[in-house]
Design a protein around this motif. Structure first.
Motif, PDB file in Angstrom:
ATOM      1  N   PHE A 121       0.877  -1.181   0.000  1.00 15.00           N
ATOM      2  CA  PHE A 121       0.000   0.000   0.000  1.00 15.00           C
ATOM      3  C   PHE A 121       0.907   1.222   0.000  1.00 15.00           C
ATOM      4  O   PHE A 121       1.801   1.330   0.829  1.00 15.00           O
ATOM      5  CB  PHE A 121      -0.894  -0.022   1.251  1.00 15.00           C
ATOM      6  CG  PHE A 121      -1.874   1.121   1.337  1.00 15.00           C
ATOM      7  CD1 PHE A 121      -2.969   1.185   0.482  1.00 15.00           C
ATOM      8  CD2 PHE A 121      -1.722   2.137   2.279  1.00 15.00           C
ATOM      9  CE1 PHE A 121      -3.888   2.233   0.564  1.00 15.00           C
ATOM     10  CE2 PHE A 121      -2.638   3.185   2.372  1.00 15.00           C
ATOM     11  CZ  PHE A 121      -3.720   3.228   1.513  1.00 15.00           C
ATOM     12  N   ALA A 170      -3.240  -0.885   7.855  1.00 17.47           N
ATOM     13  CA  ALA A 170      -1.911  -1.467   7.658  1.00 17.47           C
ATOM     14  C   ALA A 170      -1.961  -2.991   7.608  1.00 17.47           C
ATOM     15  O   ALA A 170      -1.269  -3.625   6.807  1.00 17.47           O
ATOM     16  CB  ALA A 170      -0.971  -1.005   8.774  1.00 17.47           C
ATOM     17  N   PHE A 173      -1.983  -5.418   4.425  1.00 20.80           N
ATOM     18  CA  PHE A 173      -0.899  -5.459   3.441  1.00 20.80           C
ATOM     19  C   PHE A 173       0.389  -5.998   4.067  1.00 20.80           C
ATOM     20  O   PHE A 173       0.608  -5.833   5.260  1.00 20.80           O
ATOM     21  CB  PHE A 173      -0.646  -4.047   2.889  1.00 20.80           C
ATOM     22  CG  PHE A 173      -1.884  -3.430   2.301  1.00 20.80           C
ATOM     23  CD1 PHE A 173      -2.278  -3.725   1.005  1.00 20.80           C
ATOM     24  CD2 PHE A 173      -2.690  -2.596   3.061  1.00 20.80           C
ATOM     25  CE1 PHE A 173      -3.438  -3.191   0.465  1.00 20.80           C
ATOM     26  CE2 PHE A 173      -3.864  -2.056   2.533  1.00 20.80           C
ATOM     27  CZ  PHE A 173      -4.231  -2.354   1.233  1.00 20.80           C
ATOM     28  N   LEU A 175       3.257  -4.786   3.350  1.00 18.94           N
ATOM     29  CA  LEU A 175       3.924  -3.552   3.762  1.00 18.94           C
ATOM     30  C   LEU A 175       3.217  -2.338   3.202  1.00 18.94           C
ATOM     31  O   LEU A 175       2.567  -2.403   2.155  1.00 18.94           O
ATOM     32  CB  LEU A 175       5.417  -3.548   3.395  1.00 18.94           C
ATOM     33  CG  LEU A 175       5.857  -3.331   1.970  1.00 18.94           C
ATOM     34  CD1 LEU A 175       7.360  -3.142   1.947  1.00 18.94           C
ATOM     35  CD2 LEU A 175       5.471  -4.498   1.107  1.00 18.94           C
ATOM     36  N   ALA A 176       3.310  -1.252   3.975  1.00 15.78           N
ATOM     37  CA  ALA A 176       2.726   0.023   3.572  1.00 15.78           C
ATOM     38  C   ALA A 176       3.823   1.061   3.674  1.00 15.78           C
ATOM     39  O   ALA A 176       4.575   1.084   4.653  1.00 15.78           O
ATOM     40  CB  ALA A 176       1.567   0.380   4.497  1.00 15.78           C
ATOM     41  N   LEU A 177       3.951   1.893   2.646  1.00 13.51           N
ATOM     42  CA  LEU A 177       5.069   2.835   2.583  1.00 13.51           C
ATOM     43  C   LEU A 177       4.583   4.257   2.299  1.00 13.51           C
ATOM     44  O   LEU A 177       3.711   4.456   1.446  1.00 13.51           O
ATOM     45  CB  LEU A 177       6.037   2.413   1.465  1.00 13.51           C
ATOM     46  CG  LEU A 177       6.619   1.000   1.565  1.00 13.51           C
ATOM     47  CD1 LEU A 177       7.349   0.620   0.278  1.00 13.51           C
ATOM     48  CD2 LEU A 177       7.562   0.900   2.764  1.00 13.51           C
TER      49      LEU A 177
ATOM     50  N   HIS B 123       2.946  -5.408  12.447  1.00 12.89           N
ATOM     51  CA  HIS B 123       1.721  -6.170  12.637  1.00 12.89           C
ATOM     52  C   HIS B 123       1.898  -7.576  12.083  1.00 12.89           C
ATOM     53  O   HIS B 123       2.912  -7.870  11.434  1.00 12.89           O
ATOM     54  CB  HIS B 123       0.546  -5.471  11.938  1.00 12.89           C
ATOM     55  CG  HIS B 123       0.764  -5.234  10.472  1.00 12.89           C
ATOM     56  ND1 HIS B 123       0.384  -6.134   9.509  1.00 12.89           N
ATOM     57  CD2 HIS B 123       1.371  -4.218   9.805  1.00 12.89           C
ATOM     58  CE1 HIS B 123       0.724  -5.669   8.314  1.00 12.89           C
ATOM     59  NE2 HIS B 123       1.329  -4.509   8.459  1.00 12.89           N
ATOM     60  N   GLY B 168      -3.682   1.778  13.775  1.00  9.74           N
ATOM     61  CA  GLY B 168      -3.484   0.784  12.722  1.00  9.74           C
ATOM     62  C   GLY B 168      -3.664   1.288  11.298  1.00  9.74           C
ATOM     63  O   GLY B 168      -3.542   0.508  10.357  1.00  9.74           O
ATOM     64  N   ALA B 170      -2.475   2.773   7.960  1.00 16.78           N
ATOM     65  CA  ALA B 170      -1.163   2.845   7.315  1.00 16.78           C
ATOM     66  C   ALA B 170      -0.647   4.268   7.216  1.00 16.78           C
ATOM     67  O   ALA B 170       0.534   4.533   7.418  1.00 16.78           O
ATOM     68  CB  ALA B 170      -1.247   2.212   5.926  1.00 16.78           C
ATOM     69  N   HIS B 174       5.451   6.022   8.571  1.00 16.88           N
ATOM     70  CA  HIS B 174       6.294   6.033   7.372  1.00 16.88           C
ATOM     71  C   HIS B 174       6.304   4.673   6.707  1.00 16.88           C
ATOM     72  O   HIS B 174       6.367   4.564   5.494  1.00 16.88           O
ATOM     73  CB  HIS B 174       7.731   6.457   7.723  1.00 16.88           C
ATOM     74  CG  HIS B 174       7.820   7.872   8.194  1.00 16.88           C
ATOM     75  ND1 HIS B 174       8.743   8.320   9.090  1.00 16.88           N
ATOM     76  CD2 HIS B 174       7.049   8.941   7.891  1.00 16.88           C
ATOM     77  CE1 HIS B 174       8.565   9.612   9.313  1.00 16.88           C
ATOM     78  NE2 HIS B 174       7.541  10.005   8.605  1.00 16.88           N
ATOM     79  N   LEU B 175       6.280   3.646   7.548  1.00  7.67           N
ATOM     80  CA  LEU B 175       6.124   2.311   6.971  1.00  7.67           C
ATOM     81  C   LEU B 175       5.476   1.354   7.968  1.00  7.67           C
ATOM     82  O   LEU B 175       5.611   1.512   9.179  1.00  7.67           O
ATOM     83  CB  LEU B 175       7.430   1.740   6.437  1.00  7.67           C
ATOM     84  CG  LEU B 175       8.507   1.224   7.376  1.00  7.67           C
ATOM     85  CD1 LEU B 175       9.601   0.545   6.572  1.00  7.67           C
ATOM     86  CD2 LEU B 175       9.098   2.361   8.174  1.00  7.67           C
ATOM     87  N   ALA B 176       4.757   0.408   7.405  1.00 10.72           N
ATOM     88  CA  ALA B 176       4.094  -0.626   8.207  1.00 10.72           C
ATOM     89  C   ALA B 176       4.500  -1.964   7.624  1.00 10.72           C
ATOM     90  O   ALA B 176       4.491  -2.139   6.397  1.00 10.72           O
ATOM     91  CB  ALA B 176       2.580  -0.437   8.150  1.00 10.72           C
ATOM     92  N   LEU B 177       4.891  -2.898   8.494  1.00  9.16           N
ATOM     93  CA  LEU B 177       5.434  -4.173   8.021  1.00  9.16           C
ATOM     94  C   LEU B 177       4.727  -5.352   8.679  1.00  9.16           C
ATOM     95  O   LEU B 177       4.482  -5.335   9.895  1.00  9.16           O
ATOM     96  CB  LEU B 177       6.938  -4.236   8.340  1.00  9.16           C
ATOM     97  CG  LEU B 177       7.799  -3.116   7.755  1.00  9.16           C
ATOM     98  CD1 LEU B 177       9.205  -3.133   8.360  1.00  9.16           C
ATOM     99  CD2 LEU B 177       7.884  -3.224   6.236  1.00  9.16           C
TER     100      LEU B 177
END
Lengths: 197, 197
Positions: A121, A170, A173, A175-177, B123, B168, B170, B174-177
């Protein structure tokens, strides 16, 4: 399940997600499907590409909502629902045929359980998206804030209607950036690296 | 604004976010603050660490909600609100003092505009979190599903009460992994690489 490896890119309007997809595909040497999906969908449905694009921007709740609440697999028989079924099949066929990048079109949810996917995302803060939208698509009579708000809302409604998931969470996905903070090249590098692992 | 560089890690219960934070800090050669924040908060407040931890798990809506709805900066005078103010100051002081990793405690929102932060959300899918929770914390009388649901809810309520943001999403990071899919080592590698750019 096919052995092909797919990257799906969901994105906020103006985040540069489509550019991330195109650059990533070029770097990996695989095709990127975005606008081309609209053309394939037009061909398969008999509608013009403009009509297909317009239908995908309309709210699924605008008509046939009573059918949508039924248990029917087809969730009613609106033009949008028929296009959804065609689109779903086109995306499943693509994943069956080759490794590729697919931008938008709820491909992450459609391919769940059908292909080995890396789901991303791409998002950015509103001010950076506004700047990019004007650069890429130009000014229109509609204020930029309203353009972003409308498009965000349409994507969220479409995604939530057809997938049952909340847009932008989040946890949906891998990863979300934030492309505005990290930069588009960095987003591409992270995704390429993950794909190649 | 300080020149120190901070990584904040928000995380779902059982996602291994704390482990990501510790490994990242070790790799970067900077301290990681997590449990230690509770101890500092205990010291500053006069409560025991157990009492501090318990207060941070309770719903901020359980008392003093009328104050919470006022415009007062302190949002009422519950023990929780006083701890929040102390915690906020401890985190601001840490960021002023040195580059570090901070796990949890809404540090991403507290430091906004005060420090150069890389904000991450870790997550994982529920089944992987369940497996990890039993491995790390052991079984309890409460069913694992309920433990996850309760903890998720408490974190969301606490975060939303004190930051005004949805937990939660996104776009808040800056990033979600997804540590369950990408693996903890990969999460650490991505973050270390971004920090060093």
């Amino acid at each position: 399940m096919t052995n092909n490896r797919i990257v799906t890119i969901s994105r906020q309007f103006g985040s540069g997600g489509r550019t991330v997809g195109k650059q990533l595909a070029a770097q990996l040497g695989i095709p990127c499907y975005d606008q081309e999906l609209i053309e394939r969908l037009a061909e398969a449905s008999g509608f013009t590409p403009e009509m297909v694009a317009k239908q995908q921007e309309a709210s699924p709740y605008s008509s046939h909502w009573a059918f949508a609440l039924s248990e029917s697999q087809f969730m009613g028989t609106s033009i949008q629902d028929q296009l959804w079924q065609l689109q779903r099949q086109i995306i499943l066929d693509l994943a069956e045929k080759e490794s590729c990048v697919i931008v938008g079109r709820c491909a992450d949810v459609i391919l769940k359980g059908h292909a080995d996917c890396l789901t991303a995302f791409i998002h950015a803060q509103k001010d950076k998206r506004a700047k990019r939208i004007v650069e890429v698509y130009g000014e229109t009579e509609v204020a930029i804030d309203k353009r972003i708000r409308d498009k965000d809302k349409r994507r969220a409604v479409y995604y939530e209607f057809y997938t049952g998931q909340t847009w932008g969470l989040a946890e949906n996905f891998h990863l979300a950036l934030d492309s505005g903070e990290l930069g588009i090249d960095t987003c591409v590098a992270i995704l390429a690296d993950l794909y190649q692992r």
